[in-house]
Design a protein around this motif. Structure first.
Motif, PDB file in Angstrom:
ATOM      1  N   THR A  13       0.818  -1.212   0.000  1.00  0.00           N
ATOM      2  CA  THR A  13       0.000   0.000   0.000  1.00  0.00           C
ATOM      3  C   THR A  13       0.851   1.262   0.000  1.00  0.00           C
ATOM      4  N   GLU A  14       2.051   1.176   0.588  1.00  0.00           N
ATOM      5  CA  GLU A  14       2.910   2.360   0.629  1.00  0.00           C
ATOM      6  C   GLU A  14       3.370   2.783  -0.763  1.00  0.00           C
ATOM      7  N   ALA A  15       3.492   1.838  -1.684  1.00  0.00           N
ATOM      8  CA  ALA A  15       3.877   2.194  -3.057  1.00  0.00           C
ATOM      9  C   ALA A  15       2.839   3.122  -3.685  1.00  0.00           C
ATOM     10  N   LEU A  16       1.568   2.969  -3.278  1.00  0.00           N
ATOM     11  CA  LEU A  16       0.488   3.781  -3.839  1.00  0.00           C
ATOM     12  C   LEU A  16       0.642   5.266  -3.500  1.00  0.00           C
ATOM     13  N   VAL A  17       1.390   5.552  -2.453  1.00  0.00           N
ATOM     14  CA  VAL A  17       1.642   6.952  -2.100  1.00  0.00           C
ATOM     15  C   VAL A  17       2.284   7.694  -3.268  1.00  0.00           C
ATOM     16  N   LEU A  18       3.175   7.006  -3.977  1.00  0.00           N
ATOM     17  CA  LEU A  18       3.865   7.620  -5.107  1.00  0.00           C
ATOM     18  C   LEU A  18       3.207   7.301  -6.446  1.00  0.00           C
ATOM     19  N   SER A  19       2.564   6.141  -6.555  1.00  0.00           N
ATOM     20  CA  SER A  19       2.002   5.750  -7.856  1.00  0.00           C
ATOM     21  C   SER A  19       0.530   6.113  -8.021  1.00  0.00           C
TER      22      SER A  19
ATOM     23  N   LEU B 299      11.915  -1.495  -2.190  1.00  0.00           N
ATOM     24  CA  LEU B 299      11.631  -0.061  -2.160  1.00  0.00           C
ATOM     25  C   LEU B 299      12.331   0.663  -1.010  1.00  0.00           C
ATOM     26  N   GLU B 300      13.312   0.008  -0.378  1.00  0.00           N
ATOM     27  CA  GLU B 300      13.943   0.613   0.792  1.00  0.00           C
ATOM     28  C   GLU B 300      14.580   1.966   0.484  1.00  0.00           C
ATOM     29  N   GLU B 301      15.090   2.138  -0.728  1.00  0.00           N
ATOM     30  CA  GLU B 301      15.717   3.414  -1.080  1.00  0.00           C
ATOM     31  C   GLU B 301      14.690   4.534  -1.264  1.00  0.00           C
ATOM     32  N   HIS B 302      13.423   4.161  -1.331  1.00  0.00           N
ATOM     33  CA  HIS B 302      12.362   5.154  -1.501  1.00  0.00           C
ATOM     34  C   HIS B 302      11.677   5.494  -0.168  1.00  0.00           C
ATOM     35  N   ALA B 303      12.192   4.963   0.936  1.00  0.00           N
ATOM     36  CA  ALA B 303      11.509   5.124   2.228  1.00  0.00           C
ATOM     37  C   ALA B 303      11.297   6.589   2.591  1.00  0.00           C
ATOM     38  N   ALA B 304      12.333   7.391   2.507  1.00  0.00           N
ATOM     39  CA  ALA B 304      12.200   8.802   2.891  1.00  0.00           C
ATOM     40  C   ALA B 304      11.192   9.517   1.997  1.00  0.00           C
TER      41      ALA B 304
ATOM     42  N   ARG C 192       7.639  11.197   3.340  1.00  0.00           N
ATOM     43  CA  ARG C 192       7.412  12.636   3.187  1.00  0.00           C
ATOM     44  C   ARG C 192       6.182  12.907   2.323  1.00  0.00           C
ATOM     45  N   LYS C 193       6.058  12.210   1.208  1.00  0.00           N
ATOM     46  CA  LYS C 193       4.915  12.410   0.320  1.00  0.00           C
ATOM     47  C   LYS C 193       3.610  12.026   1.016  1.00  0.00           C
TER      48      LYS C 193
END
Length: 324
Positions: A58-64, A101-106, A110-111
């Motif tokens: 679900t966290e991927a949806l924050v960006l997608s 997706l660990e490199e996208h955590a920050a 934030r988003k």
């Protein structure tokens, strides 16, 4: 400047809690899964070529699919929530590693905070007499620390306490940058991991000269104890050193099985109490066995008994549950 702003938030929340019970939002996952998103929905344009499968992240949806997350927040605000939680329950680098997706955590944290901040600001502007707040959701990760079944030798762990502190610090820093008002450290199963999060918060606050309110929430199962067998009183004793805004329970079971643990917590807690149960016990088919109106009625009983100060919903609940 930051410390003044956040001190005012603490004062405001404490004043509101002295006047009435505050309402949290409900499940993020139930709302998402009701729309039956497929792999391509989780990927969107942002992760179109990502090497790992992302379905159910679900966290991927924050960006997608940021508009979807915004819609969910607004649905809960429409339902009456005073506090909405960011879509960051599993957004530590440790938990996101499962999906690469660990490199996208920050960026995700934030988003997510910015999306929730925008929604709450819109509602507060339209009704300033009732301010709304953003809680940065911090979950227990998908790892263990107190015990790690199957790991050899048995006195070793895949990750150290300091690893969890570092992972939580990354998340905390990004959530603050995105504009959260407070934190919800929730679904506490492994007390050492929960303590690592609280330690990370205390250190972050001291290092940055900032202090945000924190809700600390453990999880009770159908035996009336946490996953690692703590009683409600023992759980409270484990976290009572931390200067929390509220301490309570979420997830795990439905409200009926939380009655005894909440009463026990109310007998010992010197802090306000938060309770946001699942929509009943899982039915084994991806749903839950609880009843919306019974949940509302029992939370009402808790309120009349003076046991709760913050209520809401966890897994399986929807805006209709929060409105009830």
């Amino acid at each position: 400047m930051l410390i003044s702003a956040h001190t005012n938030t603490q004062t405001t929340l404490e004043e509101l809690l002295s006047q009435r019970i505050l309402l949290l939002d409900g499940s993020m996952g139930a709302f998402i899964f009701a729309r039956s998103p497929e792999e391509e929905d989780y990927r969107g344009k942002r992760f179109r070529n990502h090497p790992k499968l992302l379905k159910n992240c679900t966290e991927a949806l924050v960006l997608s699919q940021s508009d979807l997350i915004d819609d969910i927040h607004r649905a809960y605000l429409d339902a009456g929530a005073d506090v909405i939680e960011t879509c960051t329950f599993n957004a530590t680098p440790l938990a996101l590693a499962e999906f690469g997706l660990e490199e996208h955590a920050a960026e995700i944290n934030r988003k997510a905070a910015e999306i929730a901040r925008h929604a709450t600001d819109d509602f507060t502007r339209s009704g300033p007499e009732r301010p709304r707040f953003v809680a940065g959701s911090i979950g227990p990760t998908n790892k263990t620390l107190y015990i790690e079944p199957g790991h050899e030798p048995p006195d070793t762990r895949s990750h150290s306490f300091d690893d969890f502190v570092a992972a939580y610090t990354t998340q905390i820093d990004a959530l603050v940058a995105g504009g959260v008002d407070l934190f919800a450290v929730e679904t506490g199963n492994d007390i050492l991991i929960l303590k690592a999060c609280l330690f990370a918060l205390e250190k972050y606050f001291a290092d940055r000269n900032v202090c945000l309110p924190v809700i600390v929430s453990g999880t009770i199962y159908d035996n009336g104890r946490t996953l690692l067998a703590q009683t409600p009183e023992a759980f409270y004793a484990s976290v009572a050193h931390f200067d929390a805004l509220a301490v309570g329970f979420n997830c795990g079971v439905g409200v009926d099985l939380l009655r005894g643990p909440v009463e026990s917590l109310a007998a010992v807690s010197r802090k306000p109490i938060s309770v946001y149960p699942n929509a009943g016990l899982p039915d084994g088919m991806g749903g839950f066995t609880g009843d919306r109106d019974r949940t509302a009625a029992l939370l009402g009983e808790f309120a009349r008994n003076g046991w709760v100060n913050i209520v809401g919903g966890c897994c399986g609940t929807t805006p209709e549950w929060i409105a009830a």
